[in-house]
Design a protein around this motif. Structure first.
Motif, PDB file in Angstrom:
ATOM      1  N   MET A  78      27.738 -43.092  51.883  1.00  0.00           N
ATOM      2  CA  MET A  78      28.187 -44.123  52.933  1.00  0.00           C
ATOM      3  C   MET A  78      29.156 -44.991  52.129  1.00  0.00           C
ATOM      4  O   MET A  78      29.297 -45.498  51.052  1.00  0.00           O
ATOM      5  N   GLN A  79      30.352 -45.544  53.129  1.00  0.00           N
ATOM      6  CA  GLN A  79      31.257 -46.472  52.742  1.00  0.00           C
ATOM      7  C   GLN A  79      30.713 -47.645  52.041  1.00  0.00           C
ATOM      8  O   GLN A  79      29.788 -48.341  52.366  1.00  0.00           O
ATOM      9  N   ILE A  80      31.494 -48.193  51.207  1.00  0.00           N
ATOM     10  CA  ILE A  80      31.357 -49.575  50.636  1.00  0.00           C
ATOM     11  C   ILE A  80      31.667 -50.594  51.240  1.00  0.00           C
ATOM     12  O   ILE A  80      32.844 -50.596  51.827  1.00  0.00           O
ATOM     13  N   GLN A  81      30.703 -51.756  51.436  1.00  0.00           N
ATOM     14  CA  GLN A  81      30.954 -52.517  52.709  1.00  0.00           C
ATOM     15  C   GLN A  81      31.186 -54.005  51.845  1.00  0.00           C
ATOM     16  O   GLN A  81      31.718 -54.867  52.438  1.00  0.00           O
ATOM     17  N   MET A  82      30.837 -54.107  50.658  1.00  0.00           N
ATOM     18  CA  MET A  82      30.864 -55.456  49.923  1.00  0.00           C
ATOM     19  C   MET A  82      31.475 -55.145  48.521  1.00  0.00           C
ATOM     20  O   MET A  82      31.025 -54.427  47.849  1.00  0.00           O
ATOM     21  N   THR A  83      32.216 -55.882  47.949  1.00  0.00           N
ATOM     22  CA  THR A  83      32.989 -56.089  46.705  1.00  0.00           C
ATOM     23  C   THR A  83      32.133 -56.719  45.823  1.00  0.00           C
ATOM     24  O   THR A  83      31.199 -57.420  46.102  1.00  0.00           O
ATOM     25  N   ALA A  84      32.249 -56.530  44.561  1.00  0.00           N
ATOM     26  CA  ALA A  84      31.665 -57.441  43.410  1.00  0.00           C
ATOM     27  C   ALA A  84      31.791 -58.696  43.660  1.00  0.00           C
ATOM     28  O   ALA A  84      30.902 -59.479  43.701  1.00  0.00           O
ATOM     29  N   GLU A  85      32.882 -59.229  44.032  1.00  0.00           N
ATOM     30  CA  GLU A  85      33.418 -60.696  44.500  1.00  0.00           C
ATOM     31  C   GLU A  85      32.409 -61.318  45.596  1.00  0.00           C
ATOM     32  O   GLU A  85      31.906 -62.311  45.550  1.00  0.00           O
ATOM     33  N   GLN A  86      32.176 -60.200  46.605  1.00  0.00           N
ATOM     34  CA  GLN A  86      31.724 -60.495  47.751  1.00  0.00           C
ATOM     35  C   GLN A  86      30.104 -60.870  47.547  1.00  0.00           C
ATOM     36  O   GLN A  86      29.442 -61.774  47.976  1.00  0.00           O
ATOM     37  N   LEU A  87      29.436 -59.806  46.583  1.00  0.00           N
ATOM     38  CA  LEU A  87      27.948 -59.688  46.403  1.00  0.00           C
ATOM     39  C   LEU A  87      27.822 -61.095  45.643  1.00  0.00           C
ATOM     40  O   LEU A  87      26.916 -61.580  45.644  1.00  0.00           O
ATOM     41  N   THR A  88      28.904 -61.332  44.603  1.00  0.00           N
ATOM     42  CA  THR A  88      28.449 -62.336  43.829  1.00  0.00           C
ATOM     43  C   THR A  88      28.250 -63.613  44.704  1.00  0.00           C
ATOM     44  O   THR A  88      27.550 -64.403  44.430  1.00  0.00           O
ATOM     45  N   ASP A  89      29.239 -63.811  45.643  1.00  0.00           N
ATOM     46  CA  ASP A  89      29.241 -65.226  46.642  1.00  0.00           C
ATOM     47  C   ASP A  89      28.007 -65.117  47.394  1.00  0.00           C
ATOM     48  O   ASP A  89      27.468 -66.040  47.448  1.00  0.00           O
ATOM     49  N   PHE A  90      27.493 -63.994  47.670  1.00  0.00           N
ATOM     50  CA  PHE A  90      26.447 -63.843  48.492  1.00  0.00           C
ATOM     51  C   PHE A  90      25.116 -64.274  47.671  1.00  0.00           C
ATOM     52  O   PHE A  90      24.259 -65.057  47.910  1.00  0.00           O
ATOM     53  N   LEU A  91      25.164 -63.559  46.310  1.00  0.00           N
ATOM     54  CA  LEU A  91      24.086 -64.001  45.523  1.00  0.00           C
ATOM     55  C   LEU A  91      23.981 -65.221  45.243  1.00  0.00           C
ATOM     56  O   LEU A  91      22.832 -66.223  45.293  1.00  0.00           O
ATOM     57  N   ARG A  92      24.908 -65.908  44.907  1.00  0.00           N
ATOM     58  CA  ARG A  92      24.995 -67.381  44.476  1.00  0.00           C
ATOM     59  C   ARG A  92      24.737 -68.277  45.760  1.00  0.00           C
ATOM     60  O   ARG A  92      23.920 -69.351  45.526  1.00  0.00           O
ATOM     61  N   ARG A  93      25.074 -67.976  46.796  1.00  0.00           N
ATOM     62  CA  ARG A  93      24.982 -68.956  48.104  1.00  0.00           C
ATOM     63  C   ARG A  93      23.500 -68.617  48.470  1.00  0.00           C
ATOM     64  O   ARG A  93      22.830 -69.639  48.928  1.00  0.00           O
ATOM     65  N   GLU A  94      22.947 -67.560  48.719  1.00  0.00           N
ATOM     66  CA  GLU A  94      21.457 -67.080  49.202  1.00  0.00           C
ATOM     67  C   GLU A  94      20.563 -67.392  47.893  1.00  0.00           C
ATOM     68  O   GLU A  94      19.498 -67.595  48.566  1.00  0.00           O
ATOM     69  N   PHE A  95      20.777 -67.054  46.821  1.00  0.00           N
ATOM     70  CA  PHE A  95      19.735 -67.309  45.789  1.00  0.00           C
ATOM     71  C   PHE A  95      20.217 -68.348  44.652  1.00  0.00           C
ATOM     72  O   PHE A  95      20.503 -67.639  43.396  1.00  0.00           O
TER      73      PHE A  95
ATOM     74  N   GLU B   4      22.810 -66.196  36.794  1.00  0.00           N
ATOM     75  CA  GLU B   4      22.159 -65.467  35.706  1.00  0.00           C
ATOM     76  C   GLU B   4      22.999 -63.833  35.702  1.00  0.00           C
ATOM     77  O   GLU B   4      22.588 -63.431  34.599  1.00  0.00           O
ATOM     78  N   PHE B   5      23.542 -63.636  36.810  1.00  0.00           N
ATOM     79  CA  PHE B   5      24.111 -62.073  36.794  1.00  0.00           C
ATOM     80  C   PHE B   5      25.421 -62.028  36.902  1.00  0.00           C
ATOM     81  O   PHE B   5      26.064 -62.973  37.596  1.00  0.00           O
ATOM     82  N   ASP B   6      26.001 -60.835  36.078  1.00  0.00           N
ATOM     83  CA  ASP B   6      27.621 -60.517  36.551  1.00  0.00           C
ATOM     84  C   ASP B   6      27.567 -59.164  37.102  1.00  0.00           C
ATOM     85  O   ASP B   6      26.455 -58.281  36.845  1.00  0.00           O
ATOM     86  N   ILE B   7      28.221 -58.814  38.339  1.00  0.00           N
ATOM     87  CA  ILE B   7      28.050 -57.631  38.856  1.00  0.00           C
ATOM     88  C   ILE B   7      29.353 -56.921  39.014  1.00  0.00           C
ATOM     89  O   ILE B   7      30.653 -57.374  38.630  1.00  0.00           O
ATOM     90  N   SER B   8      29.227 -55.439  38.507  1.00  0.00           N
ATOM     91  CA  SER B   8      30.292 -54.816  38.507  1.00  0.00           C
ATOM     92  C   SER B   8      30.908 -54.458  39.922  1.00  0.00           C
ATOM     93  O   SER B   8      30.231 -54.653  40.754  1.00  0.00           O
ATOM     94  N   GLU B   9      32.166 -53.530  40.021  1.00  0.00           N
ATOM     95  CA  GLU B   9      32.672 -53.110  41.126  1.00  0.00           C
ATOM     96  C   GLU B   9      31.547 -52.108  41.720  1.00  0.00           C
ATOM     97  O   GLU B   9      31.604 -51.077  41.033  1.00  0.00           O
ATOM     98  N   PRO B  10      31.120 -52.160  42.883  1.00  0.00           N
ATOM     99  CA  PRO B  10      30.553 -50.938  43.127  1.00  0.00           C
ATOM    100  C   PRO B  10      31.381 -49.838  43.546  1.00  0.00           C
ATOM    101  O   PRO B  10      32.339 -49.961  43.769  1.00  0.00           O
TER     102      PRO B  10
END
Length: 140
Positions: free
Chosen positions: A1-18, A24-30
């Motif tokens: 399946m195609q990648i829908q979110m970048t590491a930056e978008q995932l980081t922003d989501f995690l910090r906003r929603e949680f 506490e987490f650093d995320i690599s590029e999926p």
């Protein structure tokens, strides 16, 4: 399946929603193979004896698979863990971050299944592994 979110978008989501754990987490590029999440180990993650606690490793595994799933389906906050099996294999190294390498085994319409290996930074030997199943929110 195609990648829908970048590491930056995932980081922003995690910090906003949680916000309670987002820093506490650093995320690599999926990528097609999966993604890696780093737990920035701090004193609050330690148990007596100076090792990383089981609950902290559980959180790392859970966040890694959750973010990997979101990288494929987009920002779906209601994807939830329905099952986890976790093996703790050895004591993590003292004073270093933990790295969780997550990969998807199945991404279906209703369920996603992932696998995670957790290692101490700088050591190839796994300290824990987890198999996780998530329930996905309905589309539409």
């Amino acid at each position: 399946m195609q990648i829908q979110m970048t590491a930056e978008q995932l980081t922003d989501f995690l910090r906003r929603e949680f916000p309670q754990v987002g820093e506490e987490f650093d995320i690599s590029e999926p990528c097609e193979a999966g993604l890696t999440v780093r737990l920035k180990v701090d004193h609050k993650h330690l148990r007596p004896g100076g090792t990383v606690s089981g609950p902290s490793m559980f959180a790392l595994a859970d966040v890694a698979v959750y973010l990997l799933i979101l990288s494929r389906i987009g920002p779906q906050g209601l994807a939830v863990t329905t099952n986890i099996s976790m093996d703790f294999m050895r004591k993590p190294a003292a004073g270093v971050d933990l790295l969780a390498e997550a990969r998807l085994l199945k991404l279906g319409r209703v369920l996603a299944v992932g696998d995670v290996l957790i290692r101490s930074e700088g050591d190839d030997r796994p300290v824990a592994r987890a198999s996780m199943t998530y329930s996905l929110p309905p589309k539409g």
